[in-house]
Design a protein around this motif. Sequence first.
Motif, PDB file in Angstrom:
ATOM      1  N   UNK A  77       0.809  -1.216   0.000  1.00 53.28           N
ATOM      2  CA  UNK A  77       0.000   0.000   0.000  1.00 53.28           C
ATOM      3  C   UNK A  77       0.845   1.269   0.000  1.00 53.28           C
ATOM      4  N   UNK A  78       1.937   1.275   0.761  1.00 47.17           N
ATOM      5  CA  UNK A  78       2.666   2.519   1.008  1.00 47.17           C
ATOM      6  C   UNK A  78       4.016   2.614   0.312  1.00 47.17           C
ATOM      7  N   UNK A  79       4.411   1.591  -0.439  1.00 50.95           N
ATOM      8  CA  UNK A  79       5.636   1.663  -1.232  1.00 50.95           C
ATOM      9  C   UNK A  79       5.278   2.178  -2.620  1.00 50.95           C
ATOM     10  N   UNK A  80       5.741   3.376  -2.984  1.00 55.28           N
ATOM     11  CA  UNK A  80       5.299   3.970  -4.247  1.00 55.28           C
ATOM     12  C   UNK A  80       5.514   3.075  -5.464  1.00 55.28           C
ATOM     13  N   UNK A  81       6.653   2.370  -5.501  1.00 57.67           N
ATOM     14  CA  UNK A  81       6.972   1.581  -6.694  1.00 57.67           C
ATOM     15  C   UNK A  81       6.352   0.182  -6.677  1.00 57.67           C
ATOM     16  N   UNK A  82       5.627  -0.167  -5.629  1.00 54.55           N
ATOM     17  CA  UNK A  82       4.988  -1.491  -5.585  1.00 54.55           C
ATOM     18  C   UNK A  82       4.009  -1.631  -6.741  1.00 54.55           C
ATOM     19  N   UNK A  83       4.007  -2.803  -7.354  1.00 56.46           N
ATOM     20  CA  UNK A  83       3.103  -3.036  -8.473  1.00 56.46           C
ATOM     21  C   UNK A  83       2.980  -4.518  -8.739  1.00 56.46           C
ATOM     22  N   UNK A  84       1.867  -4.919  -9.293  1.00 55.32           N
ATOM     23  CA  UNK A  84       1.696  -6.296  -9.719  1.00 55.32           C
ATOM     24  C   UNK A  84       1.469  -7.270  -8.575  1.00 55.32           C
ATOM     25  N   UNK A  85       1.938  -8.495  -8.780  1.00 52.83           N
ATOM     26  CA  UNK A  85       1.673  -9.594  -7.862  1.00 52.83           C
ATOM     27  C   UNK A  85       2.908  -9.892  -7.015  1.00 52.83           C
ATOM     28  N   UNK A  86       2.654 -10.381  -5.787  1.00 50.00           N
ATOM     29  CA  UNK A  86       3.745 -10.742  -4.879  1.00 50.00           C
ATOM     30  C   UNK A  86       3.428 -12.077  -4.209  1.00 50.00           C
ATOM     31  N   UNK A  87       4.212 -13.097  -4.535  1.00 49.20           N
ATOM     32  CA  UNK A  87       4.095 -14.381  -3.855  1.00 49.20           C
ATOM     33  C   UNK A  87       4.657 -14.230  -2.438  1.00 49.20           C
ATOM     34  N   UNK A  88       3.891 -14.689  -1.443  1.00 54.39           N
ATOM     35  CA  UNK A  88       4.317 -14.638  -0.044  1.00 54.39           C
ATOM     36  C   UNK A  88       4.471 -16.072   0.464  1.00 54.39           C
ATOM     37  N   UNK A  89       5.682 -16.580   0.418  1.00 53.08           N
ATOM     38  CA  UNK A  89       6.000 -17.920   0.920  1.00 53.08           C
ATOM     39  C   UNK A  89       7.361 -17.859   1.589  1.00 53.08           C
ATOM     40  N   UNK A  90       7.416 -18.262   2.834  1.00 51.11           N
ATOM     41  CA  UNK A  90       8.694 -18.330   3.535  1.00 51.11           C
ATOM     42  C   UNK A  90       9.509 -19.516   3.029  1.00 51.11           C
ATOM     43  N   UNK A  91       8.889 -20.697   3.039  1.00 51.54           N
ATOM     44  CA  UNK A  91       9.531 -21.896   2.518  1.00 51.54           C
ATOM     45  C   UNK A  91       8.478 -22.962   2.273  1.00 51.54           C
ATOM     46  N   UNK A  92       8.851 -23.946   1.496  1.00 54.22           N
ATOM     47  CA  UNK A  92       7.955 -25.070   1.247  1.00 54.22           C
ATOM     48  C   UNK A  92       8.184 -26.136   2.311  1.00 54.22           C
ATOM     49  N   UNK A  93       7.088 -26.678   2.834  1.00 45.42           N
ATOM     50  CA  UNK A  93       7.169 -27.714   3.861  1.00 45.42           C
ATOM     51  C   UNK A  93       6.159 -28.805   3.559  1.00 45.42           C
ATOM     52  N   UNK A  94       6.492 -30.015   3.977  1.00 41.29           N
ATOM     53  CA  UNK A  94       5.544 -31.121   3.882  1.00 41.29           C
ATOM     54  C   UNK A  94       4.781 -31.227   5.194  1.00 41.29           C
ATOM     55  N   UNK A  95       3.712 -31.974   5.188  1.00 41.73           N
ATOM     56  CA  UNK A  95       2.972 -32.185   6.427  1.00 41.73           C
ATOM     57  C   UNK A  95       3.851 -32.884   7.464  1.00 41.73           C
TER      58      UNK A  95
END
Length: 351
Positions: A244-262
């Motif tokens: 919201x507040x970063x002027x140059x932010x645009x498009x899509x952003x994947x939010x994943x720390x890491x992949x884990x199994x159950x």
Amino acid sequence: MSQAPSTVMVTGASGYIAGWIIKYLLEAGHTVHGTVRNPDKASSVAHLHQLAEQSPGTLKLFKADLLDADSFDAPMQGCDILMHTASPFVLDGFTDANEALVRPAVEGTRNVLNAANRCETVKRVVLTSSVASVYGDATDKKRGAFFTEEDWNTSSSVNHNPYQYSKVAAEREAWKIHDAQSRWDLVTINPGMVYGPSLTNASNSASIGTLLDMGRGKLRTGVPDLVYGAVDVREVAQAHLLGAFTPEASGRYILVSESVSMLDIAALLRKQFGRHYPFPKMKVPKPVVWLFGPMMGPVTRKFISRNVGYPVNFDNSRSKALGVRYRSVGETLKDHFEQVLDDGLVKRRSA
């Protein structure tokens, strides 16, 4: 876009992710217009009022419904930023997936963004989407390849992975509406499976169901070899503010720390809480999952064939460039399960 105090509308204000978004907005001194189905329902909104009392920002709650096209005009008035987090989250118990999931998600997005079109003060929209909009099944990507923001879920439908389909259909609708105008710009946040403590013990996040099943012993005999991207709810909320507040932010952003199994999740929980909880220690062979899985919940053999036994990998470099700093999944799970114990959802056991 200025980081000076702004007026921000947050739809679905009583939700799991929205609670943390509102907390951070209020702490930063912003005014929040939150929409909920019933502003007078204390069990849903008491924690929001408490946050407002402890913060320099101002909270105003409004009644709104995703399928009521006119209900978002009043809360939108005077807002600089819109954060649209509201979306139906139903994984089972319905007979018509289109009516339960897809139509409310798409029409709700259309109604909210059309209201933004009618409000001349709105300059940026941040949409809570999902990696479900990026991919539908693990087999959508070749083994070893990374999903990126360039990918779109084309394998889901109203009959196969309907929740995932509702997310990609809603995000596509958002981009369609965005592209038809030029006053406001759109940023989408696409988180994986969201874990981490809730600001209310009324949280209905999908991730808490997994922790409850593990802590209560429902999965003690083993878990399927399912892998997915995990992320902390606090990082997801912070990403909304950065978007919201970063002027140059645009498009899509994947939010994943890491992949884990159950099984990874079970091992991380066992490391933190010891062996006196019935966390699973084995994978269930895929043929057994294939045979019995559909009898145990809202899972189909098509889903099993396309997801069990396949890794998934995500490129989170765009979100890091935006300023997201990820904590470890182990820390996130520790905090989340600790809350599960504190809330009495799983009986605390001594070492």
